[in-house]
Write a protein that holds these residues in place. Sequence first.
Motif, PDB file in Angstrom:
ATOM      1  N   ASP A 116       0.727  -1.193  -0.073  1.00 30.49           N
ATOM      2  CA  ASP A 116      -0.114  -0.058   0.408  1.00 30.49           C
ATOM      3  C   ASP A 116       1.289   1.077   0.327  1.00 30.49           C
ATOM      4  OD1 ASP A 116      -2.453  -1.502   0.015  1.00 30.49           O
ATOM      5  OD2 ASP A 116      -2.760  -1.475   2.008  1.00 30.49           O
ATOM      6  N   ASN A 117       1.959   1.037   0.759  1.00 38.61           N
ATOM      7  CA  ASN A 117       2.721   2.309   0.721  1.00 38.61           C
ATOM      8  C   ASN A 117       2.988   2.894   0.008  1.00 38.61           C
ATOM      9  OD1 ASN A 117       2.546   2.822   3.468  1.00 38.61           O
ATOM     10  ND2 ASN A 117       4.383   2.082   4.175  1.00 38.61           N
ATOM     11  N   LEU A 118       4.018   1.730  -0.682  1.00 41.91           N
ATOM     12  CA  LEU A 118       4.387   2.013  -2.553  1.00 41.91           C
ATOM     13  C   LEU A 118       3.556   2.340  -3.169  1.00 41.91           C
ATOM     14  CD1 LEU A 118       7.157   2.220  -3.862  1.00 41.91           C
ATOM     15  CD2 LEU A 118       6.178  -0.556  -4.390  1.00 41.91           C
ATOM     16  N   ARG A 119       2.308   1.443  -3.700  1.00 43.48           N
ATOM     17  CA  ARG A 119       1.399   2.338  -4.750  1.00 43.48           C
ATOM     18  C   ARG A 119       0.505   3.792  -4.368  1.00 43.48           C
ATOM     19  NH1 ARG A 119      -2.640  -0.629  -2.440  1.00 43.48           N
ATOM     20  NH2 ARG A 119      -3.452   1.047  -1.632  1.00 43.48           N
ATOM     21  N   ASP A 120       0.564   4.270  -2.813  1.00 42.15           N
ATOM     22  CA  ASP A 120       0.401   4.891  -2.832  1.00 42.15           C
ATOM     23  C   ASP A 120       1.353   6.430  -3.022  1.00 42.15           C
ATOM     24  OD1 ASP A 120      -2.169   4.538  -1.878  1.00 42.15           O
ATOM     25  OD2 ASP A 120      -1.652   4.343   0.116  1.00 42.15           O
ATOM     26  N   THR A 121       2.832   6.069  -2.625  1.00 44.75           N
ATOM     27  CA  THR A 121       3.573   7.047  -2.562  1.00 44.75           C
ATOM     28  C   THR A 121       4.232   7.606  -4.569  1.00 44.75           C
ATOM     29  OG1 THR A 121       5.020   6.107  -1.047  1.00 44.75           O
ATOM     30  CG2 THR A 121       5.799   7.176  -2.663  1.00 44.75           C
ATOM     31  N   LEU A 122       4.077   5.918  -5.678  1.00 49.32           N
ATOM     32  CA  LEU A 122       4.347   6.559  -6.566  1.00 49.32           C
ATOM     33  C   LEU A 122       2.871   6.932  -7.081  1.00 49.32           C
ATOM     34  CD1 LEU A 122       5.593   2.772  -7.357  1.00 49.32           C
ATOM     35  CD2 LEU A 122       6.788   5.476  -7.466  1.00 49.32           C
ATOM     36  N   ALA A 123       1.751   6.887  -6.588  1.00 49.38           N
ATOM     37  CA  ALA A 123       0.587   8.073  -6.915  1.00 49.38           C
ATOM     38  C   ALA A 123       0.913   8.231  -6.705  1.00 49.38           C
ATOM     39  CB  ALA A 123      -0.831   7.068  -6.474  1.00 49.38           C
ATOM     40  N   GLU A 124       2.013   9.742  -5.959  1.00 49.13           N
ATOM     41  CA  GLU A 124       1.642  10.748  -5.549  1.00 49.13           C
ATOM     42  C   GLU A 124       3.085  11.850  -6.278  1.00 49.13           C
ATOM     43  OE1 GLU A 124      -0.517  13.022  -4.309  1.00 49.13           O
ATOM     44  OE2 GLU A 124      -2.187  11.304  -4.201  1.00 49.13           O
ATOM     45  N   ILE A 125       4.082  10.619  -6.519  1.00 55.35           N
ATOM     46  CA  ILE A 125       5.452  11.588  -6.697  1.00 55.35           C
ATOM     47  C   ILE A 125       5.939  12.065  -7.799  1.00 55.35           C
ATOM     48  CG2 ILE A 125       6.195   9.746  -8.074  1.00 55.35           C
ATOM     49  CD1 ILE A 125       9.089   9.357  -5.654  1.00 55.35           C
ATOM     50  N   ASP A 126       5.889  13.371  -7.817  1.00 56.26           N
ATOM     51  CA  ASP A 126       6.561  14.349  -8.297  1.00 56.26           C
ATOM     52  C   ASP A 126       7.705  13.915  -9.713  1.00 56.26           C
ATOM     53  OD1 ASP A 126       7.212  16.876 -10.022  1.00 56.26           O
ATOM     54  OD2 ASP A 126       6.239  17.903  -8.405  1.00 56.26           O
ATOM     55  N   ILE A 127       7.158  13.325 -11.004  1.00 53.73           N
ATOM     56  CA  ILE A 127       8.069  13.203 -12.095  1.00 53.73           C
ATOM     57  C   ILE A 127       9.164  14.549 -12.165  1.00 53.73           C
ATOM     58  CG2 ILE A 127       8.575  12.336 -13.642  1.00 53.73           C
ATOM     59  CD1 ILE A 127       7.650  10.523 -11.948  1.00 53.73           C
ATOM     60  N   ALA A 128       8.206  15.672 -11.728  1.00 54.86           N
ATOM     61  CA  ALA A 128       9.802  16.641 -12.652  1.00 54.86           C
ATOM     62  C   ALA A 128      11.192  16.551 -11.303  1.00 54.86           C
ATOM     63  CB  ALA A 128       8.583  17.365 -13.000  1.00 54.86           C
ATOM     64  N   ALA A 129       9.420  16.687 -10.048  1.00 50.28           N
ATOM     65  CA  ALA A 129      10.633  16.569  -8.759  1.00 50.28           C
ATOM     66  C   ALA A 129      12.584  15.789  -8.888  1.00 50.28           C
ATOM     67  CB  ALA A 129      10.324  16.604  -7.523  1.00 50.28           C
TER      68      ALA A 129
END
Length: 302
Positions: A116-129
Motif C-alpha cells: 500500500d505504501n509503495l502504491r500510494d507513494t508512486l501515485a503521488e510522486i512528482d516525476i518532475a522532482a
Amino acid sequence: MPDILRTVSDVIRRHYDGLTPTERRLADSLLENYPVSGLGSITATAENAGVSTATVARAVQKLGFKGYPEFQARLHQELEATISNPIAKHDQWQDLWAARAPDTHILNRFAEAVTDNLRDTLAEIDIAAFDGASALLRDLDRHIYFVGGRITGSLAEYFFTHMQVIRPRTTLISNNSSSWPQHVINMNAGDVLVIFDIRRYEQEMATLAEAASAAGVVIVLFTDLWASPVAHSARHIFKMRIEAPSAWDSSVVTLFVVEALIEAVQSAEWQATRDRIHSLENLFERSRLFRRGGKNDRQNHG
C-alpha cells in the motif's frame, strides 16, 4: 470528504486554484506556519489571515471538510502522528490489526502495508522532482552532501556509498550536529545537500537546511507524508508513505526511490560511470580487498 491519505496541506494545495482571492489569502496563511496556524480558534485563524470567520468556514468546506472543527481535528491528528513514539505506534497498529485481521501472520501484515505504501507513494510522486533531482546528482560541477538522522542516517550512507562509485565530489555528513558547521562552511552555491528526515523530526536538520540554503545550496529532501520542517528550504521533496505494523516506521519505499535515483543517475552517463567502476574494480583487485578464484574466496566474497 477530504482524502484521508493526504495531509491537510496537500488538500489545500490541490484546491488552491479553485479558491477566491480572499480564500487564497487564508490558504497562504495556513501554509506559512503549518500546521500551527490552524490550531487556534476559527476567530484567531481568521484574524491571522486578515479575513472573516465566514471566509474560513466557507473555505474549509470547499476543501472537503464538514466544518472548522473537522478541519482542525485533522490537523491535530497529523500533529499527533508526527510526534508519536515507537511504543504509541506499536500499540496503535496492534489495535488496528486486532480488529481488522487478528489471525494474519506478521509477514502478510507487513507485505500489505508496504505494498500500500509503495502504491500510494508512486501515485503521488512528482516525476518532475525526480528528474530534477537526478539532473542535480549527475552534475559534476556540484558537490553532493548526504545527511540523515538517528535512524535515517543509514539511508544517507547507503545513497552516498553508491554515489561515490558513480561520481566524484561526494561527502557523507555525520549525524552528529556538532560537525555540521565545518561542512557548511565548505559548501558552495549550487552544491546539493540530500537530507533524510522523518517523524519525529530533528530540529537540527531544519537549522542545517536553512544555513545551507542561505549559502545557495540546493536541498533535496526525503521525508514522510507529513513533511519535515526542512521542506521550507528544499527544492525537491520526496514524501514517502512510511507506516507499518511495527513500533518503527518503514524505510522500504524510501529505499526504493533512492535506488531508482541511483539507476537514473548512473544510466544517464553510463560510459563515464562504467569507466569509473572499472577503475575502482582494478583498485580493489590490486589491494586484494575483494579476492577472486578459489572456493574459499567465493565463499568469503561480499
